[in-house]
Design a protein around this motif. Structure first.
Motif, PDB file in Angstrom:
ATOM      1  N   SER A   1     -13.312  -6.942 -21.931  1.00 46.25           N
ATOM      2  CA  SER A   1     -12.560  -6.406 -20.803  1.00 46.25           C
ATOM      3  C   SER A   1     -13.136  -6.944 -19.498  1.00 46.25           C
ATOM      4  CB  SER A   1     -12.583  -4.885 -20.816  1.00 46.25           C
ATOM      5  OG  SER A   1     -13.907  -4.433 -20.718  1.00 46.25           O
ATOM      6  N   LYS A   2     -12.352  -6.778 -18.445  1.00 51.31           N
ATOM      7  CA  LYS A   2     -12.737  -7.259 -17.118  1.00 51.31           C
ATOM      8  C   LYS A   2     -12.420  -6.169 -16.100  1.00 51.31           C
ATOM      9  CE  LYS A   2     -12.494 -11.392 -14.318  1.00 51.31           C
ATOM     10  NZ  LYS A   2     -11.960 -12.720 -14.153  1.00 51.31           N
ATOM     11  N   ILE A   3     -13.209  -6.106 -15.035  1.00 49.10           N
ATOM     12  CA  ILE A   3     -13.085  -5.079 -14.004  1.00 49.10           C
ATOM     13  C   ILE A   3     -12.365  -5.657 -12.782  1.00 49.10           C
ATOM     14  CG2 ILE A   3     -14.379  -3.585 -12.437  1.00 49.10           C
ATOM     15  CD1 ILE A   3     -14.608  -2.760 -15.365  1.00 49.10           C
ATOM     16  N   TYR A   4     -11.439  -4.855 -12.235  1.00 48.68           N
ATOM     17  CA  TYR A   4     -10.722  -5.222 -11.008  1.00 48.68           C
ATOM     18  C   TYR A   4     -10.724  -4.011 -10.087  1.00 48.68           C
ATOM     19  CZ  TYR A   4      -8.960  -9.075 -13.801  1.00 48.68           C
ATOM     20  OH  TYR A   4      -8.863 -10.187 -14.608  1.00 48.68           O
ATOM     21  N   GLU A   5     -10.684  -4.272  -8.787  1.00 45.76           N
ATOM     22  CA  GLU A   5     -10.614  -3.146  -7.860  1.00 45.76           C
ATOM     23  C   GLU A   5      -9.665  -3.449  -6.711  1.00 45.76           C
ATOM     24  OE1 GLU A   5     -14.199  -2.993  -4.757  1.00 45.76           O
ATOM     25  OE2 GLU A   5     -14.884  -2.848  -6.828  1.00 45.76           O
ATOM     26  N   GLY A   6      -9.079  -2.384  -6.209  1.00 42.95           N
ATOM     27  CA  GLY A   6      -8.190  -2.466  -5.060  1.00 42.95           C
ATOM     28  C   GLY A   6      -8.540  -1.352  -4.095  1.00 42.95           C
ATOM     29  N   SER A   7      -8.378  -1.627  -2.803  1.00 39.99           N
ATOM     30  CA  SER A   7      -8.730  -0.643  -1.786  1.00 39.99           C
ATOM     31  C   SER A   7      -7.586  -0.432  -0.807  1.00 39.99           C
ATOM     32  CB  SER A   7      -9.961  -1.098  -0.998  1.00 39.99           C
ATOM     33  OG  SER A   7     -11.091  -1.154  -1.826  1.00 39.99           O
TER      34      SER A   7
ATOM     35  N   ALA B   1     -15.845   7.579  12.752  1.00 43.04           N
ATOM     36  CA  ALA B   1     -14.900   6.462  12.673  1.00 43.04           C
ATOM     37  C   ALA B   1     -13.533   6.892  12.146  1.00 43.04           C
ATOM     38  CB  ALA B   1     -15.463   5.356  11.790  1.00 43.04           C
ATOM     39  N   GLY B   2     -13.422   8.114  11.653  1.00 41.98           N
ATOM     40  CA  GLY B   2     -12.142   8.583  11.117  1.00 41.98           C
ATOM     41  C   GLY B   2     -11.712   7.847   9.863  1.00 41.98           C
ATOM     42  N   LEU B   3     -12.654   7.596   8.989  1.00 43.41           N
ATOM     43  CA  LEU B   3     -12.363   6.831   7.773  1.00 43.41           C
ATOM     44  C   LEU B   3     -11.430   7.591   6.838  1.00 43.41           C
ATOM     45  CD1 LEU B   3     -15.942   5.500   6.977  1.00 43.41           C
ATOM     46  CD2 LEU B   3     -14.055   4.248   8.047  1.00 43.41           C
ATOM     47  N   ASN B   4     -10.618   6.837   6.135  1.00 47.57           N
ATOM     48  CA  ASN B   4      -9.739   7.374   5.099  1.00 47.57           C
ATOM     49  C   ASN B   4      -9.494   6.254   4.097  1.00 47.57           C
ATOM     50  OD1 ASN B   4      -8.119   9.082   3.665  1.00 47.57           O
ATOM     51  ND2 ASN B   4      -6.300   8.683   4.884  1.00 47.57           N
ATOM     52  N   GLN B   5     -10.553   5.861   3.420  1.00 50.24           N
ATOM     53  CA  GLN B   5     -10.497   4.710   2.518  1.00 50.24           C
ATOM     54  C   GLN B   5     -10.653   5.163   1.079  1.00 50.24           C
ATOM     55  OE1 GLN B   5     -12.823   1.337   3.699  1.00 50.24           O
ATOM     56  NE2 GLN B   5     -13.110   0.649   1.609  1.00 50.24           N
ATOM     57  N   ILE B   6      -9.911   4.508   0.189  1.00 50.45           N
ATOM     58  CA  ILE B   6     -10.032   4.780  -1.241  1.00 50.45           C
ATOM     59  C   ILE B   6     -10.099   3.451  -1.984  1.00 50.45           C
ATOM     60  CG2 ILE B   6      -7.529   4.939  -1.582  1.00 50.45           C
ATOM     61  CD1 ILE B   6      -8.114   7.109  -3.717  1.00 50.45           C
ATOM     62  N   THR B   7     -10.953   3.397  -2.991  1.00 49.59           N
ATOM     63  CA  THR B   7     -11.071   2.228  -3.856  1.00 49.59           C
ATOM     64  C   THR B   7     -10.847   2.680  -5.285  1.00 49.59           C
ATOM     65  OG1 THR B   7     -12.620   1.142  -2.361  1.00 49.59           O
ATOM     66  CG2 THR B   7     -12.593   0.368  -4.640  1.00 49.59           C
ATOM     67  N   VAL B   8      -9.969   1.956  -5.982  1.00 52.81           N
ATOM     68  CA  VAL B   8      -9.653   2.231  -7.378  1.00 52.81           C
ATOM     69  C   VAL B   8     -10.192   1.085  -8.220  1.00 52.81           C
ATOM     70  CG1 VAL B   8      -7.771   2.449  -9.036  1.00 52.81           C
ATOM     71  CG2 VAL B   8      -7.598   3.563  -6.814  1.00 52.81           C
ATOM     72  N   ILE B   9     -10.915   1.412  -9.267  1.00 50.33           N
ATOM     73  CA  ILE B   9     -11.485   0.406 -10.158  1.00 50.33           C
ATOM     74  C   ILE B   9     -10.864   0.592 -11.531  1.00 50.33           C
ATOM     75  CG2 ILE B   9     -13.610  -0.476 -11.194  1.00 50.33           C
ATOM     76  CD1 ILE B   9     -14.995   0.864  -8.654  1.00 50.33           C
ATOM     77  N   ILE B  10     -10.289  -0.493 -12.054  1.00 44.15           N
ATOM     78  CA  ILE B  10      -9.671  -0.447 -13.379  1.00 44.15           C
ATOM     79  C   ILE B  10     -10.383  -1.418 -14.308  1.00 44.15           C
ATOM     80  CG2 ILE B  10      -7.415   0.288 -12.549  1.00 44.15           C
ATOM     81  CD1 ILE B  10      -6.431  -2.621 -12.929  1.00 44.15           C
ATOM     82  N   GLU B  11     -10.338  -1.101 -15.582  1.00 43.48           N
ATOM     83  CA  GLU B  11     -10.860  -1.988 -16.617  1.00 43.48           C
ATOM     84  C   GLU B  11      -9.660  -2.485 -17.405  1.00 43.48           C
ATOM     85  OE1 GLU B  11     -14.091  -2.006 -20.258  1.00 43.48           O
ATOM     86  OE2 GLU B  11     -13.904  -0.255 -18.980  1.00 43.48           O
ATOM     87  N   VAL B  12      -9.552  -3.801 -17.504  1.00 39.07           N
ATOM     88  CA  VAL B  12      -8.404  -4.426 -18.151  1.00 39.07           C
ATOM     89  C   VAL B  12      -8.838  -5.071 -19.458  1.00 39.07           C
ATOM     90  CG1 VAL B  12      -6.634  -6.224 -17.944  1.00 39.07           C
ATOM     91  CG2 VAL B  12      -7.232  -4.826 -15.967  1.00 39.07           C
ATOM     92  N   LYS B  13      -8.123  -4.745 -20.508  1.00 36.87           N
ATOM     93  CA  LYS B  13      -8.386  -5.311 -21.812  1.00 36.87           C
ATOM     94  C   LYS B  13      -7.909  -6.765 -21.839  1.00 36.87           C
ATOM     95  CE  LYS B  13      -8.071  -2.956 -25.894  1.00 36.87           C
ATOM     96  NZ  LYS B  13      -7.350  -2.224 -26.921  1.00 36.87           N
ATOM     97  N   GLN B  14      -8.790  -7.672 -22.165  1.00 40.95           N
ATOM     98  CA  GLN B  14      -8.454  -9.098 -22.261  1.00 40.95           C
ATOM     99  C   GLN B  14      -8.070  -9.416 -23.704  1.00 40.95           C
ATOM    100  OE1 GLN B  14      -8.623 -11.283 -19.463  1.00 40.95           O
ATOM    101  NE2 GLN B  14      -8.875  -9.342 -18.404  1.00 40.95           N
ATOM    102  N   LEU B  15      -6.981 -10.137 -23.843  1.00 40.41           N
ATOM    103  CA  LEU B  15      -6.500 -10.508 -25.188  1.00 40.41           C
ATOM    104  C   LEU B  15      -7.211 -11.735 -25.698  1.00 40.41           C
ATOM    105  CD1 LEU B  15      -2.711  -9.916 -24.611  1.00 40.41           C
ATOM    106  CD2 LEU B  15      -4.384  -8.387 -25.647  1.00 40.41           C
TER     107      LEU B  15
END
Length: 65
Positions: free
Chosen positions: A2-8, A51-65
């Protein structure tokens, strides 16, 4: 394997952060329309402060074929 990806998102939008993580996984695949099988590995964020932050980061694990 598997491989890790993230989006913010700087607006605290969970859906946007998840979409960005999945989009990264899609661009990493050579197929024209890849099937991405993923699970949520982690979520982290920051909210408030001077600073009034409102940030979120999502980390997913993707199954590699």
């Amino acid at each position: 394997m598997s491989k890790i990806y993230e989006g913010s998102s700087r607006t605290g939008d969970f859906s946007e952060a998840l979409r960005l993580a999945i989009d990264q996984a899609k661009t990493d695949r050579p197929e024209a329309d890849p099937l991405i099988t993923w699970h949520l590995a982690a979520v982290r964020g920051q909210h408030g402060g001077f600073a009034g932050l409102n940030q979120i980061t999502v980390i997913i694990e993707v199954k590699q074929l």
